[in-house]
Design a protein around this motif. Sequence first.
Motif, mmCIF file in Angstrom:
data_model
loop_
_atom_site.group_PDB
_atom_site.id
_atom_site.type_symbol
_atom_site.label_atom_id
_atom_site.label_comp_id
_atom_site.label_asym_id
_atom_site.label_seq_id
_atom_site.Cartn_x
_atom_site.Cartn_y
_atom_site.Cartn_z
ATOM 1 N N LEU A 56 -80.756 -46.818 12.997
ATOM 2 C CA LEU A 56 -80.745 -45.473 13.578
ATOM 3 C C LEU A 56 -81.587 -45.477 14.860
ATOM 4 C CD1 LEU A 56 -81.313 -43.448 10.274
ATOM 5 C CD2 LEU A 56 -79.139 -44.206 11.277
ATOM 6 N N ILE A 80 -77.318 -37.233 8.547
ATOM 7 C CA ILE A 80 -77.922 -37.589 7.266
ATOM 8 C C ILE A 80 -78.080 -36.305 6.452
ATOM 9 C CG2 ILE A 80 -79.871 -38.673 6.107
ATOM 10 C CD1 ILE A 80 -78.346 -40.554 8.033
ATOM 11 N N ILE A 90 -84.426 -40.172 0.891
ATOM 12 C CA ILE A 90 -84.946 -40.372 2.248
ATOM 13 C C ILE A 90 -86.448 -40.634 2.154
ATOM 14 C CG2 ILE A 90 -85.299 -39.325 4.526
ATOM 15 C CD1 ILE A 90 -82.905 -37.474 3.874
ATOM 16 N N VAL A 113 -82.302 -43.789 3.185
ATOM 17 C CA VAL A 113 -82.474 -43.697 4.633
ATOM 18 C C VAL A 113 -83.980 -43.724 4.907
ATOM 19 C CG1 VAL A 113 -82.178 -42.257 6.677
ATOM 20 C CG2 VAL A 113 -80.352 -42.400 4.968
ATOM 21 N N LYS A 129 -79.919 -48.415 3.094
ATOM 22 C CA LYS A 129 -78.670 -47.956 3.713
ATOM 23 C C LYS A 129 -78.808 -47.792 5.221
ATOM 24 C CE LYS A 129 -75.310 -44.165 3.337
ATOM 25 N NZ LYS A 129 -75.014 -42.881 2.611
ATOM 26 N N ALA A 130 -79.937 -47.220 5.665
ATOM 27 C CA ALA A 130 -80.161 -46.970 7.096
ATOM 28 C C ALA A 130 -81.652 -46.925 7.365
ATOM 29 C CB ALA A 130 -79.508 -45.667 7.530
#
Length: 287
Positions: free
Chosen positions: A5, A154, A204, A225, A254-255
Amino acid sequence: MAEILKGAPVVEALVERNRIEVESLKSKGINPTLAILRVGERPDDLAYERSALKRAEKVGVEVRVFTLEEGVNQETFNSKLMELNENPEIHGILMFRPLPKPLDNELARELLKPEKDIDGCTDGSLAGVFVNRELGYPPCTAEAAMELLRFYDIPIKGKKVAVIGRSLVIGRPVAMMLMHENATVVNCHTGTVDIPSITKEADIIIAAAGSIGMVNEKYVNSNQVIIDVGINWDEKKNGIAGDVDFERVEPIVKAITPVPGGVGTVTASVLISHVVTAAKRYFEKRV
């Protein structure tokens, strides 16, 4: 491999949005203007100032820099700050902190008008974040984290978020901003027992502890995330590193945001967005 990101596309989107809004304001006779109030020549202040000037120039925001010599007395500093507070041509004020001694940082925060506090340091701005009202502006780093989440779509509503850190610059305000968007937030800190057991269950993670490489593979899961807000000097690599051990965490999650190149990249553009918003609010009060 995780999705990276990056902050650059977020900055591009903010620049375009701000440019359009500045053009609209100028067509109505309002020239969005930022005042930078700096005492001395601290390298980190100068670096952020250059970044703000660059972002402002791209969108047409005027910047006026007011420099006071290190060693300036409290009366002179207060007088300059109050002058900027009362100047209707100034829509936002960036006051570099911490102020050098013997200047009183808390007094300066109290004197700065929340409606011009585009860096989100006053009690009025922070109160606005907590009650979700436009009393000032959120701290730029906290809002930069939120901008990244929004840009990359997100989901926040209904998600579990672990925020590591409870500072007034990022930890607590970003936790409140996430709750305003209906996330379920756990704010972890130095007194939290077994942080990995909490973060591993989150959708998150916002890492803002100021501890280099603190978040490793024990903290994460494959569907997460990770927003890394940490900016630390890594002597081994002779460069900037985050609160997340990127090499160990990136293959799992995932990110993830990189450091550098993530949240920090977005911060100066958020600052300029606040100046534009301040100018818009000023115009709306006039009409």
